[in-house]
Design an enzyme around this catalytic site. Structure first.
Site, PDB file in Angstrom:
ATOM      1  CE  LYS A 106      -2.047  -0.951   3.898  1.00 11.64           C
ATOM      2  NZ  LYS A 106      -1.537  -2.283   4.207  1.00 11.64           N
ATOM      3  NE  ARG A 160      -4.923  -0.904   9.021  1.00  9.00           N
ATOM      4  CZ  ARG A 160      -3.867  -0.341   8.430  1.00  9.00           C
ATOM      5  NH1 ARG A 160      -3.899   0.897   8.042  1.00  9.00           N
ATOM      6  NH2 ARG A 160      -2.778  -1.048   8.238  1.00  9.00           N
ATOM      7  NE  ARG A 186       7.647  -2.622   6.797  1.00  9.38           N
ATOM      8  CZ  ARG A 186       6.357  -2.327   6.680  1.00  9.38           C
ATOM      9  NH1 ARG A 186       5.945  -1.513   5.721  1.00  9.38           N
ATOM     10  NH2 ARG A 186       5.476  -2.851   7.491  1.00  9.38           N
ATOM     11  NE  ARG A 246       6.138  -0.554  10.288  1.00  7.94           N
ATOM     12  CZ  ARG A 246       5.118  -0.456   9.449  1.00  7.94           C
ATOM     13  NH1 ARG A 246       5.263   0.240   8.328  1.00  7.94           N
ATOM     14  NH2 ARG A 246       3.981  -1.053   9.705  1.00  7.94           N
ATOM     15  NE  ARG A 266       1.413  -5.005  10.935  1.00  8.22           N
ATOM     16  CZ  ARG A 266       2.552  -4.895  10.239  1.00  8.22           C
ATOM     17  NH1 ARG A 266       3.661  -5.463  10.690  1.00  8.22           N
ATOM     18  NH2 ARG A 266       2.580  -4.229   9.128  1.00  8.22           N
TER      19      ARG A 266
HETATM   20  P1  B4P Z   1       3.433  -1.927   2.463  1.00  8.02           P
HETATM   21  O1  B4P Z   1       2.301  -2.853   2.341  1.00  8.02           O
HETATM   22  O2  B4P Z   1       3.478  -0.751   1.549  1.00  8.02           O
HETATM   23  O3  B4P Z   1       3.425  -1.575   4.001  1.00  8.02           O
HETATM   24  P2  B4P Z   1       2.621  -0.472   4.750  1.00  8.02           P
HETATM   25  O4  B4P Z   1       2.021   0.550   3.865  1.00  8.02           O
HETATM   26  O5  B4P Z   1       3.572   0.013   5.742  1.00  8.02           O
HETATM   27  O6  B4P Z   1       1.375  -1.202   5.376  1.00  8.02           O
HETATM   28  P3  B4P Z   1       1.149  -1.838   6.790  1.00  8.02           P
HETATM   29  O7  B4P Z   1      -0.176  -2.488   6.723  1.00  8.02           O
HETATM   30  O8  B4P Z   1       2.312  -2.683   7.134  1.00  8.02           O
HETATM   31  O9  B4P Z   1       1.160  -0.667   7.867  1.00  8.02           O
HETATM   32  P4  B4P Z   1       0.456   0.730   8.106  1.00  8.02           P
HETATM   33  O10 B4P Z   1       1.564   1.702   8.138  1.00  8.02           O
HETATM   34  O11 B4P Z   1      -0.671   1.035   7.193  1.00  8.02           O
HETATM   35  O12 B4P Z   1       4.875  -2.560   2.198  1.00  8.02           O
HETATM   36  C1  B4P Z   1       5.433  -3.586   2.964  1.00  8.02           C
HETATM   37  C2  B4P Z   1       6.843  -3.952   2.492  1.00  8.02           C
HETATM   38  O13 B4P Z   1       6.799  -4.672   1.262  1.00  8.02           O
HETATM   39  C3  B4P Z   1       7.770  -2.772   2.236  1.00  8.02           C
HETATM   40  O14 B4P Z   1       9.014  -3.035   2.832  1.00  8.02           O
HETATM   41  C4  B4P Z   1       7.916  -2.710   0.720  1.00  8.02           C
HETATM   42  O15 B4P Z   1       9.200  -2.275   0.322  1.00  8.02           O
HETATM   43  C5  B4P Z   1       7.707  -4.146   0.291  1.00  8.02           C
HETATM   44  N1  B4P Z   1       7.066  -4.271  -1.017  1.00  8.02           N
HETATM   45  C6  B4P Z   1       6.042  -3.533  -1.477  1.00  8.02           C
HETATM   46  N2  B4P Z   1       5.672  -3.949  -2.706  1.00  8.02           N
HETATM   47  C7  B4P Z   1       6.476  -5.016  -3.018  1.00  8.02           C
HETATM   48  C8  B4P Z   1       6.592  -5.890  -4.165  1.00  8.02           C
HETATM   49  N3  B4P Z   1       5.765  -5.787  -5.236  1.00  8.02           N
HETATM   50  N4  B4P Z   1       7.530  -6.873  -4.114  1.00  8.02           N
HETATM   51  C9  B4P Z   1       8.338  -6.993  -3.035  1.00  8.02           C
HETATM   52  N5  B4P Z   1       8.295  -6.200  -1.946  1.00  8.02           N
HETATM   53  C10 B4P Z   1       7.367  -5.211  -1.931  1.00  8.02           C
HETATM   54  O16 B4P Z   1      -0.155   0.539   9.580  1.00  8.02           O
HETATM   55  C11 B4P Z   1       0.650   0.221  10.699  1.00  8.02           C
HETATM   56  C12 B4P Z   1      -0.189   0.179  11.969  1.00  8.02           C
HETATM   57  O17 B4P Z   1      -0.788   1.485  12.222  1.00  8.02           O
HETATM   58  C13 B4P Z   1      -1.391  -0.774  11.981  1.00  8.02           C
HETATM   59  O18 B4P Z   1      -1.017  -2.109  12.285  1.00  8.02           O
HETATM   60  C14 B4P Z   1      -2.272  -0.104  13.092  1.00  8.02           C
HETATM   61  O19 B4P Z   1      -1.798  -0.418  14.378  1.00  8.02           O
HETATM   62  C15 B4P Z   1      -2.068   1.372  12.857  1.00  8.02           C
HETATM   63  N6  B4P Z   1      -3.084   1.928  11.937  1.00  8.02           N
HETATM   64  C16 B4P Z   1      -2.850   2.453  10.696  1.00  8.02           C
HETATM   65  N7  B4P Z   1      -3.998   2.868  10.137  1.00  8.02           N
HETATM   66  C17 B4P Z   1      -5.001   2.582  11.034  1.00  8.02           C
HETATM   67  C18 B4P Z   1      -6.418   2.741  11.021  1.00  8.02           C
HETATM   68  N8  B4P Z   1      -7.061   3.275   9.967  1.00  8.02           N
HETATM   69  N9  B4P Z   1      -7.126   2.337  12.107  1.00  8.02           N
HETATM   70  C19 B4P Z   1      -6.513   1.818  13.170  1.00  8.02           C
HETATM   71  N10 B4P Z   1      -5.175   1.618  13.244  1.00  8.02           N
HETATM   72  C20 B4P Z   1      -4.425   1.992  12.193  1.00  8.02           C
END
Ligand code: B4P
Length: 190
Positions: A13, A88, A127, A133, A144
């Protein structure tokens, strides 16, 4: 364009949000990033959010909704925005609906990235090595994923029924996924 990007943890994402935002000239608003910025600055919001994030749980809806409400009131969202990681929960969908209704706006498309669960665990462990992280340990990643399945996956049907869902295969190289998203959004725009 007013967009949402959804997908399980590690689906890409945040990675794809940056490309989409650049392409359409709109801000990418990541609730996860805003929480992490608050954690690193030690704000009251950060202290509260950290307890949940480190355990792989969602931050309470009220806290998250208030944060998004004030972000969406900022001027840079006038041409559009991309919400990354929000809504979410079903309660967040309802709250977002009323925020948008109040300002006479609506969502054009909801991009959902579909991925293989085990593959994304490997991405997130990678990551963890690169960024350290706190919520990227294997146990917390599995939590998660479960929270996503219970709380967030049902939102896919909500947006499908509204006719704005765009499902994208999130497996493969980053640039391949980006192309799929751009192609789909170009079609959506007509
Ligand atoms: P991403 O999937 O981009 O990770 P993210 O955006 O950080 O999403 P995530 O769900 O982990 O966390 P978020 O910050 O939203 O990428 C993951 C990895 O994969 C990266 O290292 C990337 O380089 C790699 N990658 C990507 N594409 C690839 C490909 N095609 N091939 C290989 N590798 C690839 O949320 C974190 C926390 O915040 C949640 O757990 C929750 O506690 C809180 N939170 C956030 N929003 C919330 C909400 N709306 N309500 C309640 N809590 C919330």
């Amino acid at each position: 364009m007013r967009l949402i990007i959804m997908g399980p943890p590690g689906a890409g994402k945040g990675t794809q949000a940056a490309f989409i935002a650049e392409r359409f000239g709109i801000p990418a608003i990541s609730t996860g990033d805003i929480f992490r910025a608050n954690v690193s600055q030690g704000t009251e919001l950060g202290v509260e959010a950290k307890r949940y994030m480190d355990a792989g749980q969602y931050v309470p809806d009220e806290v998250t909704n208030n944060m998004v409400r004030s972000r969406l009131a900022e001027d840079d969202t006038a041409p559009g925005f991309l919400l990354d990681g929000y809504p979410r929960t079903v309660a967040q969908v309802h709250e977002l609906d009323s925020m948008l209704e109040e300002s006479g706006r609506s969502i054009d498309a909801v991009v959902v990235l579909t991925v293989d669960q085990d593959e994304v665990v490997q991405r997130l462990l990678q990551r963890a090595l690169e960024q350290g992280r706190a919520d990227d340990t294997e146990d917390v990643i599995r939590t998660r994923q479960q929270v996503y399945a219970d709380e967030t996956a049902p939102l896919i049907n909500v947006y499908r029924e509204r006719g704005c869902l765009v499902e994208i295969d999130g497996m493969g190289q980053v640039d391949e996924v980006t192309s799929r998203i751009f192609d789909a959004l170009d079609t959506t725009k007509g």
